[in-house]
Design an enzyme around this catalytic site. Sequence first.
Site, PDB file in Angstrom:
ATOM      1  N   PRO A  98       4.246  -2.973  -0.441  1.00 17.33           N
ATOM      2  CA  PRO A  98       4.980  -2.732  -1.697  1.00 17.33           C
ATOM      3  C   PRO A  98       5.170  -1.241  -1.969  1.00 17.33           C
ATOM      4  O   PRO A  98       4.660  -0.690  -2.945  1.00 17.33           O
ATOM      5  CB  PRO A  98       4.074  -3.408  -2.736  1.00 17.33           C
ATOM      6  CG  PRO A  98       2.702  -3.284  -2.163  1.00 17.33           C
ATOM      7  CD  PRO A  98       2.871  -3.419  -0.672  1.00 17.33           C
ATOM      8  N   MET A  99       5.919  -0.593  -1.089  1.00 21.72           N
ATOM      9  CA  MET A  99       6.164   0.846  -1.189  1.00 21.72           C
ATOM     10  C   MET A  99       7.069   1.161  -2.370  1.00 21.72           C
ATOM     11  O   MET A  99       8.000   0.419  -2.668  1.00 21.72           O
ATOM     12  CB  MET A  99       6.844   1.365   0.079  1.00 21.72           C
ATOM     13  CG  MET A  99       6.127   1.093   1.374  1.00 21.72           C
ATOM     14  SD  MET A  99       7.169   1.526   2.801  1.00 21.72           S
ATOM     15  CE  MET A  99       8.369   0.174   2.782  1.00 21.72           C
TER      16      MET A  99
ATOM     17  N   HIS B 129      -0.399   6.719   0.927  1.00 18.81           N
ATOM     18  CA  HIS B 129      -1.761   7.078   0.568  1.00 18.81           C
ATOM     19  C   HIS B 129      -2.817   6.224   1.264  1.00 18.81           C
ATOM     20  O   HIS B 129      -2.572   5.084   1.653  1.00 18.81           O
ATOM     21  CB  HIS B 129      -1.940   7.003  -0.949  1.00 18.81           C
ATOM     22  CG  HIS B 129      -1.292   8.134  -1.665  1.00 18.81           C
ATOM     23  ND1 HIS B 129       0.042   8.109  -2.025  1.00 18.81           N
ATOM     24  CD2 HIS B 129      -1.770   9.351  -2.048  1.00 18.81           C
ATOM     25  CE1 HIS B 129       0.348   9.261  -2.614  1.00 18.81           C
ATOM     26  NE2 HIS B 129      -0.729  10.024  -2.638  1.00 18.81           N
TER      27      HIS B 129
ATOM     28  N   ALA C  66      -3.089  -2.989   8.853  1.00 20.27           N
ATOM     29  CA  ALA C  66      -2.050  -2.054   8.431  1.00 20.27           C
ATOM     30  C   ALA C  66      -2.362  -0.677   8.990  1.00 20.27           C
ATOM     31  O   ALA C  66      -3.517  -0.285   9.102  1.00 20.27           O
ATOM     32  CB  ALA C  66      -1.972  -1.989   6.903  1.00 20.27           C
ATOM     33  N   GLY C  67      -1.300   0.041   9.328  1.00 21.66           N
ATOM     34  CA  GLY C  67      -1.457   1.399   9.826  1.00 21.66           C
ATOM     35  C   GLY C  67      -1.028   1.534  11.271  1.00 21.66           C
ATOM     36  O   GLY C  67      -1.704   1.045  12.171  1.00 21.66           O
ATOM     37  N   GLY C  68       0.126   2.144  11.503  1.00 25.96           N
ATOM     38  CA  GLY C  68       0.586   2.397  12.865  1.00 25.96           C
ATOM     39  C   GLY C  68       1.266   1.228  13.541  1.00 25.96           C
ATOM     40  O   GLY C  68       1.468   1.251  14.760  1.00 25.96           O
TER      41      GLY C  68
ATOM     42  N   GLY D 187       4.834  -0.827   6.458  1.00 25.98           N
ATOM     43  CA  GLY D 187       5.581  -0.035   5.502  1.00 25.98           C
ATOM     44  C   GLY D 187       6.601   0.860   6.176  1.00 25.98           C
ATOM     45  O   GLY D 187       7.801   0.738   5.948  1.00 25.98           O
TER      46      GLY D 187
END
Length: 328
Positions: free
Chosen positions: A22-23, A145, A175-177, A198
């Site tokens: 949810p960016m 963040h 999540a991440g990468g 995201g």
Amino acid sequence: MTSITTRLTKDFDLKHPIILAPMTPASGGELASAVAAAGGLGLLGGGYVDRVSFERESAKVTRPDVGAGFIAWTLPEDPGLLDIALERHPRAMMLSYSDPAPYAPRIKKAGVPLICQVHTLEHAFHAVDVGADVIVAQGTEAGGHGWAVRSTMPFVPAVVDALAKRAPDVLVVAAGGIADGRGLAAALMLGADGVLMGSRFYATQEALVPAAAKARVVAATGDETVRTSVYDIANNRDWPPGYTGRVVRNEFVKKWHGHEKELARVRAEEFEKVKEAFGSGDFDVGNVTVGESIGLVHDLPKAGDLINRITAEASALFKKFAPLSVAA
């Protein structure tokens, strides 16, 4: 159409184990709806509880199966907005970047699944204790963040193993990468029930960001991102200790990263520059909030096409390597 079944797809009745982060501002009503229409879990970005922005994008949601997400530490600025979101978008509620405990009872009472993003095992345990149904284990590679503490590859299986003992019914999402089918396949092999993305969705046709920012992402490599607080300082956003934002390194970042005290003294002036730059498409000054996975982003597809592509890539990898896993 290729599909992959996991606990996430079963529990949320999805076709694909993919969640839209949810960016703010990227995850507006159009993008969240497109992800849901494609069979993923679309989450509308509630961000810093900006009611005007939320109302505008909420009105653009075209489906009942879209959830929402907020930066938890900002909810006290407009506590009524959480109730509005729960009523309009009860598919799921995601809370990130602070203690979810003050808001978890309202979310659970509304019968809405609670998703909590975490950065340490302690965060994960606390989120489970207050009622989280889904834990998003975010590595420091992620855009936006987070904590510069754990990387996705070792953190996700650590959370999976810990929750298997403590709360086996709670889902774990990586999540991440993660930006393609390789990332999805890897996350599932680590024990995750799905992925939250995201940066990859930031570079889609429906994302609510300027075309120049999307072009910057497509042109950049993963080496061009950095964790920093310069935009938080310029925007006068007092984030809790430990949090920084991963953004594309540009002229503004090069000037002020490492000189945060000096930036704070001229914050008002620099805020106006950043605000004007984002609106005019000057991303040597304006922020592009994405993570290391941008090095894997080379186009601007529609969100639905992207989801189908990622799932097909992951499925092909499973088929390719499955025979090797049983070889003598």
